[in-house]
Design a protein around this motif. Sequence first.
Motif, short mmCIF file in Angstrom:
data_model
loop_
_atom_site.label_atom_id
_atom_site.label_comp_id
_atom_site.label_asym_id
_atom_site.label_seq_id
_atom_site.Cartn_x
_atom_site.Cartn_y
_atom_site.Cartn_z
N GLU A 145 -1.62 15.37 -3.23
CA GLU A 145 -1.86 14.26 -4.15
C GLU A 145 -0.53 13.80 -4.74
O GLU A 145 0.49 14.51 -4.66
CB GLU A 145 -2.83 14.66 -5.26
CG GLU A 145 -2.37 15.87 -6.07
CD GLU A 145 -3.42 16.33 -7.06
OE1 GLU A 145 -3.25 16.06 -8.27
OE2 GLU A 145 -4.40 16.96 -6.61
N LEU A 146 -0.54 12.62 -5.32
CA LEU A 146 0.67 12.13 -5.98
C LEU A 146 0.94 12.94 -7.24
O LEU A 146 0.01 13.33 -7.95
CB LEU A 146 0.51 10.65 -6.34
CG LEU A 146 0.50 9.67 -5.17
CD1 LEU A 146 0.09 8.29 -5.65
CD2 LEU A 146 1.85 9.62 -4.49
N PRO A 147 2.21 13.21 -7.55
CA PRO A 147 2.52 13.97 -8.77
C PRO A 147 2.30 13.12 -10.01
O PRO A 147 2.33 11.89 -9.97
CB PRO A 147 4.00 14.30 -8.60
CG PRO A 147 4.54 13.19 -7.75
CD PRO A 147 3.42 12.85 -6.80
N GLU A 148 2.07 13.80 -11.13
CA GLU A 148 2.03 13.10 -12.41
C GLU A 148 3.44 12.63 -12.75
O GLU A 148 4.39 13.41 -12.75
CB GLU A 148 1.53 14.06 -13.51
CG GLU A 148 0.10 14.53 -13.31
CD GLU A 148 -0.92 13.43 -13.52
OE1 GLU A 148 -0.57 12.43 -14.19
OE2 GLU A 148 -2.05 13.56 -13.02
N LEU A 149 3.59 11.33 -13.05
CA LEU A 149 4.92 10.78 -13.28
C LEU A 149 5.40 10.90 -14.71
O LEU A 149 6.60 10.80 -14.97
CB LEU A 149 4.95 9.30 -12.84
CG LEU A 149 4.74 9.07 -11.34
CD1 LEU A 149 4.85 7.59 -11.02
CD2 LEU A 149 5.72 9.87 -10.51
#
Length: 392
Positions: A145-149
């Motif tokens: 999944e995409l990382p928390e930015l």
Amino acid sequence: MTPLPPPRANPDLIACFQSHNDKVKFTPLSYEWGPLNPPAENEKVTFIQGLKTIAGHGDPTTKEGLAVHQYMANTSMGNQAFCNNDGDLLIIPQTGRLDIQTESGRIMVRPGELFVIQAGLRFKVSLPDGISNGYVQEVFGSHYELPELGPLGSNCLAHPRDFEYPVASFDMDTSTWEIVTKLAGELYCYEQPGTPFDVVAWHGNYVPYKYEIEKLVAVVCSMKEQLDPSAYCILQAKSKIEGVSLTEVCAFTPKYITAFDTIRPPYYHRTMATEMMGLITGTYGGSAKILKPGGLTCDNSYVAHGESYKAWQVAITEEQTPKLTSAGTVSFMMHMSSHLAMTKFAMERHENPYPPRIGFWDDFKGDFFNHVPEINKSLSSLGLPNLGKGSV
């Protein structure tokens, strides 16, 4: 469906990375590998047969852990489909395109792109360029999944809009197909009448996708210090420990480094995470290791690594000003939060392990000691004891 013998069993596929498995070993060392050797003349090797497990931890039967593989293949799969029941696969070709047909549709994956296909989905790999080699990371019991930015906001790293998904398509094929399933590292297969790629439409988000690595919007540091590799994360898979990733897949592409008075490569250091680097194109920079395109390196957790003492000496005597780095280079790092066990296959073919490496740090001298006279002068002016032998 009639069970068949495994299709040329692959003894170099490993899924269990427990200490009791005599096919793997945990070591406090660093490793380097070149690309896998190409198949012998007249030898036909498909993507499944060309997979070689390098390292990993955990076990797919416990739904925790991961594996890292390299692959080298020269033959398309024909009327054969592969289904990995052990976990999700992230595939990065280094040479040769992969024409991948999935139950959700077709997708062409080029060198410099990464491709993710989830556990339980059937797919077939064809090789339009005749030969392909690259890398595979497999996660058990988790998903990419995409990382928390966080403070980075919405304009950094990998943008959701740049990920590509297959368009639904289907074949009308009633010929006999072989389905190969991987479970707990073993290959099983059966025949079925008709293609598995007969899905007319799909919906939902459990679907394969690809991403062009050079689209990463790299984060740069404006004044001093270098950033942790996590700052270049494209995708992550979470572990069962809150706040700790099972793995982060990070990329290093051309970018301007704007920090002043800061050595560009990482200094000699240790990290909790295990770091595995791969080079897709260009020239590797960042440590004393020698990495060829298609090669792989591993710095196990808590093992010291980084640039050589000689490189550090050069850096501290040069003016460090903003500059473009990694021109023409695309590389990646798998940043993993656990000790990794090396497979027997990997340990038998590794190159240039360190430490120790002759001359790597033989001439090291702590820079602090060059400044002891001036420090003692300052201490004396304050009426304080001087530093000397045995000082702490």
